[in-house]
Design a protein around this motif. Structure first.
Motif, PDB file in Angstrom:
ATOM      1  N   HIS A  85       0.824  -1.222   0.000  1.00 47.86           N
ATOM      2  CA  HIS A  85       0.000   0.000   0.000  1.00 47.86           C
ATOM      3  C   HIS A  85       0.851   1.263   0.000  1.00 47.86           C
ATOM      4  O   HIS A  85       0.376   2.327  -0.362  1.00 47.86           O
ATOM      5  CB  HIS A  85      -0.988  -0.007   1.182  1.00 47.86           C
ATOM      6  CG  HIS A  85      -0.341   0.125   2.522  1.00 47.86           C
ATOM      7  ND1 HIS A  85       0.217  -0.947   3.190  1.00 47.86           N
ATOM      8  CD2 HIS A  85      -0.135   1.196   3.318  1.00 47.86           C
ATOM      9  CE1 HIS A  85       0.718  -0.530   4.343  1.00 47.86           C
ATOM     10  NE2 HIS A  85       0.519   0.770   4.444  1.00 47.86           N
ATOM     11  N   LYS A  86       2.114   1.139   0.427  1.00 47.22           N
ATOM     12  CA  LYS A  86       3.007   2.303   0.386  1.00 47.22           C
ATOM     13  C   LYS A  86       3.531   2.506  -1.036  1.00 47.22           C
ATOM     14  O   LYS A  86       3.670   3.623  -1.505  1.00 47.22           O
ATOM     15  CB  LYS A  86       4.197   2.098   1.348  1.00 47.22           C
ATOM     16  CG  LYS A  86       3.833   2.375   2.772  1.00 47.22           C
ATOM     17  CD  LYS A  86       3.789   3.886   2.996  1.00 47.22           C
ATOM     18  CE  LYS A  86       2.926   4.291   4.152  1.00 47.22           C
ATOM     19  NZ  LYS A  86       2.665   5.744   4.172  1.00 47.22           N
ATOM     20  N   GLN A  87       3.843   1.404  -1.700  1.00 52.68           N
ATOM     21  CA  GLN A  87       4.371   1.478  -3.060  1.00 52.68           C
ATOM     22  C   GLN A  87       3.282   1.920  -4.043  1.00 52.68           C
ATOM     23  O   GLN A  87       3.544   2.682  -4.952  1.00 52.68           O
ATOM     24  CB  GLN A  87       4.925   0.092  -3.445  1.00 52.68           C
ATOM     25  CG  GLN A  87       5.551   0.010  -4.813  1.00 52.68           C
ATOM     26  CD  GLN A  87       6.893   0.757  -4.874  1.00 52.68           C
ATOM     27  OE1 GLN A  87       7.456   1.129  -3.836  1.00 52.68           O
ATOM     28  NE2 GLN A  87       7.375   0.999  -6.080  1.00 52.68           N
ATOM     29  N   TYR A  88       2.065   1.415  -3.830  1.00 48.72           N
ATOM     30  CA  TYR A  88       0.929   1.764  -4.699  1.00 48.72           C
ATOM     31  C   TYR A  88      -0.022   2.639  -3.873  1.00 48.72           C
ATOM     32  O   TYR A  88       0.280   3.780  -3.602  1.00 48.72           O
ATOM     33  CB  TYR A  88       0.258   0.502  -5.227  1.00 48.72           C
ATOM     34  CG  TYR A  88       1.124  -0.230  -6.252  1.00 48.72           C
ATOM     35  CD1 TYR A  88       0.885  -0.084  -7.617  1.00 48.72           C
ATOM     36  CD2 TYR A  88       2.189  -1.050  -5.854  1.00 48.72           C
ATOM     37  CE1 TYR A  88       1.675  -0.728  -8.563  1.00 48.72           C
ATOM     38  CE2 TYR A  88       2.989  -1.693  -6.789  1.00 48.72           C
ATOM     39  CZ  TYR A  88       2.722  -1.533  -8.146  1.00 48.72           C
ATOM     40  OH  TYR A  88       3.518  -2.170  -9.070  1.00 48.72           O
ATOM     41  N   ASP A  89      -1.140   2.077  -3.458  1.00 43.06           N
ATOM     42  CA  ASP A  89      -2.066   2.800  -2.569  1.00 43.06           C
ATOM     43  C   ASP A  89      -2.934   1.748  -1.890  1.00 43.06           C
ATOM     44  O   ASP A  89      -2.875   0.567  -2.245  1.00 43.06           O
ATOM     45  CB  ASP A  89      -2.936   3.814  -3.353  1.00 43.06           C
ATOM     46  CG  ASP A  89      -3.625   3.168  -4.534  1.00 43.06           C
ATOM     47  OD1 ASP A  89      -4.387   2.197  -4.319  1.00 43.06           O
ATOM     48  OD2 ASP A  89      -3.398   3.592  -5.686  1.00 43.06           O
TER      49      ASP A  89
END
Ligand code: GRG
Length: 298
Positions: free
Chosen positions: A106-110
């Motif tokens: 979720h940090k790399q994407y959302d």
């Protein structure tokens, strides 16, 4: 390199190849699918100890199962494990920014992508289990799907995770904690060993023996993880570690202290090895595995 390390490496490489080959690829023009495929690959490939796949392959080896079958199932268990980590890292759960040395999904994407990629990974795992290339006998495939569903769902990992979240604001007895940890972590270890027996159409007693071994080792693994967590970063905890410490209510350490917890790990390990008696020398690699699990340093 020790025999166990060599075998870990061999299985991990084979599982990684298999995962790389079967995971969906991003495709031009298919926007949603491509984003999910990229996110799935980001989180599944590249690292992780691949412990559960190792158990699948080694338990299947006991019954002479072909590697083409056992690697498919090994890939499926790693997919399920990967999805659980993605969802566990979300802000609504453990809220972890890093996973396996890189930003969590979720940090790399959302967050939305992480939820959907987790869902897609879980669903894909069941597609792999049910696929005809996993085993020629549909009864075996059906047994795999049923047993995996039981281990991952309400009476297994997901139920354990729910209990874990609820443990933060209630008193937990040792029995509660044992049940929580058996469900949350033990269930995936147990199905990993049981899967080899299912693939090999093993007798009920062999299947139960392997499952019992894996439950005890899984519990010992989880407790060791808690001990490692408790011993690391005590002097200068990071934000994430501080968060972990405050939510440790459902652990054995919180209920009985470090020294008794360490003894508990020893008891579980010898109990695990007892379950392997019916296999004699053929199960030596599992003895080594149990030893590794409780003596690992990460
Ligand atoms: C969110 C449905 C849902 C379930 C989450 C397994 C789990 C339940 C959460 C993961 C968080 C956690 C610390 C679980 C305890 C089990 C554990 C130590 C998992 C990490 O397994 P390893 O060490 O990880 O095998 P690698 O990265 O090596 O694969």
């Amino acid at each position: 390199m020790s025999t166990l390390k060599k075998e870990f490496k061999e299985v991990a490489e084979l599982v990684d190849e298999k995962l790389d080959a079967i995971l969906p690829e991003p495709k031009k023009g298919r926007i949603g699918e491509s984003r999910l495929a990229e996110a799935m690959r980001y989180t599944v490939l590249g690292s992780g100890k691949r412990l559960r796949p190792f158990l699948v392959v080694k338990s299947a080896d006991l019954f002479g199962v072909s590697r083409s079958s056992s690697l498919q199932v090994a890939a499926a268990i790693e997919l399920i494990h990967a999805y659980s980590l993605v969802h566990d890292d979300l802000p609504a759960m453990d809220d972890d920014d890093m996973r396996r040395g890189k930003p969590s999904l979720h940090k790399q994407y959302d967050e939305a992508t992480a939820i959907l990629a987790g869902d897609a990974i879980l669903t894909f795992a069941f597609e792999v289990l049910a696929h005809h290339s996993t085993h020629h006998d549909p009864a075996v495939r059906s047994d795999l799907v049923l047993s995996f569903a039981q281990s991952c769902g309400i009476a297994g990992m997901v139920g354990g995770q729910m209990m874990d979240l609820m443990s933060e604001d209630r008193e937990m007895t040792i029995e509660d904690i044992t049940r929580l940890q058996r469900m949350k972590t033990g269930a995936l270890f147990a199905i990993s060993c049981e899967a080899g027996a299912i693939l090999g159409k093993a007798s009920r007693s062999m299947r139960s023996a392997l499952k019992a071994f894996a439950y005890d080792v899984g519990l010992a693994f989880q407790i060791t993880d808690d001990l490692l967590d408790a011993e690391e970063g005590v002097e200068n905890p990071t934000e994430d570690e501080r968060h972990d410490k405050s939510s440790e209510k459902g652990t054995f350490i919180s209920a009985m202290g470090k020294e008794r917890t360490k003894k508990q790990v020893e008891v579980l390990t010898s109990q695990a090895i007892e379950h392997l008696k019916p296999f004699g020398k053929r199960a030596e690699i599992f003895h080594e595995f149990a030893d590794y699990v409780v003596h690992r340093e990460f």
